[in-house]
Design a protein around this motif. Structure first.
Motif, PDB file in Angstrom:
ATOM      1  N   TYR A  59      -7.080  -3.476  -0.451  1.00 20.90           N
ATOM      2  CA  TYR A  59      -6.610  -2.916   0.826  1.00 20.90           C
ATOM      3  C   TYR A  59      -5.977  -1.540   0.602  1.00 20.90           C
ATOM      4  N   ALA A  60      -5.155  -1.433  -0.426  1.00 24.27           N
ATOM      5  CA  ALA A  60      -4.522  -0.149  -0.737  1.00 24.27           C
ATOM      6  C   ALA A  60      -5.539   0.842  -1.296  1.00 24.27           C
ATOM      7  N   MET A  61      -6.484   0.357  -2.092  1.00 22.96           N
ATOM      8  CA  MET A  61      -7.495   1.239  -2.677  1.00 22.96           C
ATOM      9  C   MET A  61      -8.357   1.876  -1.602  1.00 22.96           C
ATOM     10  N   GLY A  62      -8.672   1.126  -0.553  1.00 23.43           N
ATOM     11  CA  GLY A  62      -9.480   1.664   0.538  1.00 23.43           C
ATOM     12  C   GLY A  62      -8.756   2.693   1.371  1.00 23.43           C
ATOM     13  N   ARG A  63      -7.441   2.792   1.198  1.00 26.68           N
ATOM     14  CA  ARG A  63      -6.619   3.756   1.928  1.00 26.68           C
ATOM     15  C   ARG A  63      -6.089   4.866   1.022  1.00 26.68           C
ATOM     16  N   SER A  64      -6.670   4.994  -0.144  1.00 25.97           N
ATOM     17  CA  SER A  64      -6.217   5.991  -1.104  1.00 25.97           C
ATOM     18  C   SER A  64      -6.899   7.343  -0.874  1.00 25.97           C
ATOM     19  N   GLU A  65      -6.077   8.357  -0.652  1.00 21.27           N
ATOM     20  CA  GLU A  65      -6.623   9.708  -0.487  1.00 21.27           C
ATOM     21  C   GLU A  65      -7.281  10.189  -1.772  1.00 21.27           C
ATOM     22  N   THR A  66      -6.725   9.782  -2.896  1.00 19.50           N
ATOM     23  CA  THR A  66      -7.291  10.163  -4.187  1.00 19.50           C
ATOM     24  C   THR A  66      -8.720   9.654  -4.341  1.00 19.50           C
ATOM     25  N   LEU A  67      -8.976   8.435  -3.873  1.00 18.73           N
ATOM     26  CA  LEU A  67     -10.291   7.825  -4.037  1.00 18.73           C
ATOM     27  C   LEU A  67     -11.273   8.190  -2.925  1.00 18.73           C
ATOM     28  N   TRP A  68     -10.760   8.394  -1.683  1.00 18.01           N
ATOM     29  CA  TRP A  68     -11.664   8.556  -0.550  1.00 18.01           C
ATOM     30  C   TRP A  68     -11.495   9.870   0.197  1.00 18.01           C
ATOM     31  N   GLY A  69     -10.553  10.706  -0.249  1.00 16.88           N
ATOM     32  CA  GLY A  69     -10.399  12.008   0.376  1.00 16.88           C
ATOM     33  C   GLY A  69      -9.409  12.022   1.513  1.00 16.88           C
ATOM     34  N   PRO A  70      -9.086  13.215   2.036  1.00 19.07           N
ATOM     35  CA  PRO A  70      -8.074  13.337   3.093  1.00 19.07           C
ATOM     36  C   PRO A  70      -8.481  12.672   4.410  1.00 19.07           C
ATOM     37  N   ASP A  71      -9.767  12.380   4.589  1.00 19.39           N
ATOM     38  CA  ASP A  71     -10.220  11.731   5.818  1.00 19.39           C
ATOM     39  C   ASP A  71     -10.395  10.226   5.633  1.00 19.39           C
ATOM     40  N   TRP A  72      -9.656   9.652   4.686  1.00 21.16           N
ATOM     41  CA  TRP A  72      -9.820   8.230   4.362  1.00 21.16           C
ATOM     42  C   TRP A  72      -9.611   7.314   5.563  1.00 21.16           C
ATOM     43  N   SER A  85       0.836  -1.209   0.000  1.00 20.79           N
ATOM     44  CA  SER A  85       0.000   0.000   0.000  1.00 20.79           C
ATOM     45  C   SER A  85       0.865   1.251   0.000  1.00 20.79           C
ATOM     46  N   ASP A  86       1.943   1.228   0.792  1.00 18.03           N
ATOM     47  CA  ASP A  86       2.863   2.368   0.833  1.00 18.03           C
ATOM     48  C   ASP A  86       3.461   2.636  -0.549  1.00 18.03           C
ATOM     49  N   ILE A  87       3.869   1.564  -1.235  1.00  7.23           N
ATOM     50  CA  ILE A  87       4.454   1.710  -2.568  1.00  7.23           C
ATOM     51  C   ILE A  87       3.481   2.387  -3.520  1.00  7.23           C
ATOM     52  N   LEU A  88       2.223   1.930  -3.491  1.00  5.23           N
ATOM     53  CA  LEU A  88       1.237   2.464  -4.427  1.00  5.23           C
ATOM     54  C   LEU A  88       0.850   3.905  -4.104  1.00  5.23           C
ATOM     55  N   GLN A  89       0.969   4.285  -2.826  1.00 10.31           N
ATOM     56  CA  GLN A  89       0.690   5.680  -2.480  1.00 10.31           C
ATOM     57  C   GLN A  89       1.737   6.620  -3.081  1.00 10.31           C
ATOM     58  N   LEU A  90       2.947   6.102  -3.320  1.00  7.28           N
ATOM     59  CA  LEU A  90       4.021   6.925  -3.881  1.00  7.28           C
ATOM     60  C   LEU A  90       3.951   7.037  -5.403  1.00  7.28           C
ATOM     61  N   SER A  91       3.181   6.158  -6.023  1.00  8.83           N
ATOM     62  CA  SER A  91       3.109   6.151  -7.479  1.00  8.83           C
ATOM     63  C   SER A  91       2.029   7.107  -7.968  1.00  8.83           C
ATOM     64  N   PRO A  92       2.363   8.055  -8.854  1.00 12.28           N
ATOM     65  CA  PRO A  92       1.372   9.013  -9.348  1.00 12.28           C
ATOM     66  C   PRO A  92       0.171   8.352 -10.024  1.00 12.28           C
ATOM     67  N   SER A  93       0.396   7.216 -10.675  1.00 10.83           N
ATOM     68  CA  SER A  93      -0.695   6.536 -11.369  1.00 10.83           C
ATOM     69  C   SER A  93      -1.326   5.432 -10.524  1.00 10.83           C
ATOM     70  N   ALA A  94      -0.836   5.259  -9.279  1.00 10.26           N
ATOM     71  CA  ALA A  94      -1.291   4.187  -8.386  1.00 10.26           C
ATOM     72  C   ALA A  94      -1.012   2.807  -8.986  1.00 10.26           C
ATOM     73  N   THR A  95       0.002   2.732  -9.850  1.00  3.44           N
ATOM     74  CA  THR A  95       0.456   1.462 -10.418  1.00  3.44           C
ATOM     75  C   THR A  95       1.978   1.417 -10.326  1.00  3.44           C
ATOM     76  N   TYR A  96       2.513   0.262  -9.962  1.00  5.32           N
ATOM     77  CA  TYR A  96       3.962   0.138  -9.812  1.00  5.32           C
ATOM     78  C   TYR A  96       4.397  -1.242 -10.300  1.00  5.32           C
ATOM     79  N   VAL A  97       5.533  -1.281 -10.988  1.00  2.00           N
ATOM     80  CA  VAL A  97       6.079  -2.548 -11.469  1.00  2.00           C
ATOM     81  C   VAL A  97       7.188  -2.990 -10.524  1.00  2.00           C
ATOM     82  N   LEU A  98       6.942  -4.081  -9.817  1.00  2.00           N
ATOM     83  CA  LEU A  98       7.898  -4.603  -8.851  1.00  2.00           C
ATOM     84  C   LEU A  98       8.798  -5.628  -9.532  1.00  2.00           C
TER      85      LEU A  98
END
Length: 512
Positions: A401-414, A64-77
């Motif tokens: 799990y990461a999507m439910g913690r995304s500020e982009t999707l749920w706002g600053p009060d996620w 989840s931390d990794i995806l929060q750092l990615s501008p597109s919310a996608t990361y290639v590990l």
């Protein structure tokens, strides 16, 4: 072939050395404050092995931390030997792999190999025509009113005859219960009755240990360990299986117990159906057998898959729900108020209309989805909507799990537990709420597209009946120190590490 064997041997020899070097290096460094979140480093040949290993005990949070750092919310590990894994919390990508390009993304050979011993050719471990056939048969049965009524009867019987008496006893004696275990037992009894028409009686006051339940639990745990290992190759577990040692020996014994038990039930059910002129039983096994399925192994695979789905998902969701409810008294007050108003009768006929309760369950599953990650494998080369190039055979993992913690999707009060996210006030002065669902690709807790969960409505039916039965009579109070936060671990579902110890307190303001 010889080269592959050499490569496997080389890796097995190299791995302990790398691990020792890593652990030695880690131990030799003085302790310091946690560093800011950063993307994992990748090295030739081993990729991000060190980072994967270092975060193996907090895998969900790390991804989840990794995806929060990615501008597109996608990361290639970058994993071992140039193996790539695409991670995403991007709704457009989720829609792409689950719907618009559904036929290009399947479970993949590695997943199927890993779970074949346990799930066989069941719906959760196949693609193509076998999947389509099972889906069609199950879809028809799940949409019948008779099955829904049967589910209600089963759940209410388990609720009033077993769960509530156990909680009442615990409240009187002050006993600390592992509520996660209690809810798993509740769900296990329910799903066995619904799937088999068989009652394992796992939620008796003595909390018995039954061979079937224990074997099923061990099968789930070890199969999941195979898939979630830090090394994304089946070399280690395949060698252990070949030598019949360690966890693989335990898995073989457990699966043998599960399948033996299931086959005995199937044979008894076949005999029962032959003896009857008409079908009185409405459990899923009777329905599948009556539809013409006769292959014993195939039917066993199907039923095991449905037990897996029904046992773990609802119990996991309810475990996290009751913990969040205990931490948010204002939410519990609203839930209790709604349930008390609608629950004068012993059987909660209006449970489906509990709008605020439904919203609070959705909010709980946003933060702690029962299935926290799900993977598909590309059949052919592809390009995702955010421009990520996907080669044939690459695993693409979307992470609810990461999507439910995304500020982009749920706002600053996620991070706040707010059921109101799911509600629209029609008449604010009368507190008339209307439930407003979210886009299934933003909230893929029940998957989406052609694979959307067939048992979604039944799952909510069960959960709301449990919530209504428990919250109307009791308060569930965590029996842990102040400020102690439970750790979420991913087996096949999201569980609370170490269980959920609670004390049960009877409510004073209840109309009995």
């Amino acid at each position: 072939m010889e080269f592959l064997r050499f490569l496997a041997s080389f890796f097995l020899l190299l791995l302990p050395i790398l691990s020792i070097l890593f652990l030695t290096q880690k131990a030799s460094k003085p302790k310091r404050q946690p560093s800011p979140i950063s993307l994992p480093r990748s090295y030739p040949v081993i990729g991000s092995f060190f980072a994967v290993l270092a975060n193996s005990n907090r895998r969900l949070q790390w991804l989840s931390d990794i995806l929060q750092l990615s501008p597109s919310a996608t990361y290639v590990l970058h994993r071992n030997f140039a193996t790539l894994q695409v991670l995403t919390a991007n709704p457009d990508v989720v829609q792409h792999i689950l719907k618009t390009h559904f036929h290009n993304y399947g479970k993949g050979a590695n997943f199927q190999l890993t779970f074949k011993d346990f799930l066989g050719q069941g719906i959760f471990n196949v693609d193509g025509e076998p999947w389509k056939f099972q889906r069609q048969v199950a879809s028809h049965e799940f949409n019948t009113k008779s099955l829904r009524k049967f589910v209600e009867i089963v759940v209410d019987t388990e609720l009033f005859d077993r769960l509530i008496p156990i909680l009442s006893s615990a409240a009187r004696t002050g006993t600390v219960l592992d509520f996660q275990d209690i809810l798993q037992r509740f769900a296990f009894d329910n799903v066995c009755k619904i799937a088999f028409g068989f009652d394992p009686a796992y939620l008796l006051p003595s909390l018995p240990q039954t061979n079937f339940a224990q074997a099923f639990e061990e099968s789930v745990a070890i199969s999941s360990e195979r898939f979630n290992a830090a090394i994304p190759f089946p070399i280690v577990w395949k060698i252990k299986k070949l030598l019949n040692i360690g966890s693989e020996k335990r898995l073989r014994i457990a699966i043998s117990e599960v399948r033996k038990f299931a086959k005995n039930i199937i044979r008894e059910k076949k005999h029962e159906l032959r003896e009857k002129a008409s079908l009185d039983s409405v459990d899923l096994l009777s329905r599948f057998l009556s539809s013409g399925l006769s292959d014993e192994n195939f039917v066993t695979d199907i039923v095991i898959s449905f037990i897996l789905a029904g046992r773990d998902t609802t119990s996991a969701a309810l475990t996290w729900y009751f913990w969040l409810l205990s931490k948010n008294p204002h939410v519990e007050s609203e839930v209790f108020k709604e349930i008390k108003e609608k629950s004068e009768a012993p059987i909660y006929d209006e449970v489906k209309d509990m709008v605020y309760t439904h919203a609070s369950l959705c909010e709980s599953m946003r933060l702690y989805p029962p299935v926290a990650t799900d993977s598909k494998v590309a059949v052919n080369d592809d390009v995702l909507p955010d421009g990520t190039v996907v080669k044939k055979g690459t695993r693409v993992t979307y992470i609810p799990y990461a999507m439910g913690r995304s500020e982009t999707l749920w706002g600053p009060d996620w991070a706040e537990f707010k059921p109101e996210r799911w509600l629209k006030s029609e008449e604010a002065e009368n507190r008339q709420w209307k439930f407003v669902g979210r886009d299934v690709y933003t909230y893929p807790v029940f998957q989406a597209g052609p694979r959307i969960c067939l048992g979604k409505e039944m799952s909510f039916l069960q959960m709301k009946r449990v919530v209504a039965g428990v919250v109307r009579l009791f308060k569930v109070v965590p029996a842990v120190g102040e400020g102690v936060e439970p750790e979420c671990v991913q087996v096949l579902t999201s569980k609370m590490k170490g269980g959920f110890p609670v004390r049960i307190v009877e409510r004073d303001d209840v109309n009995r």
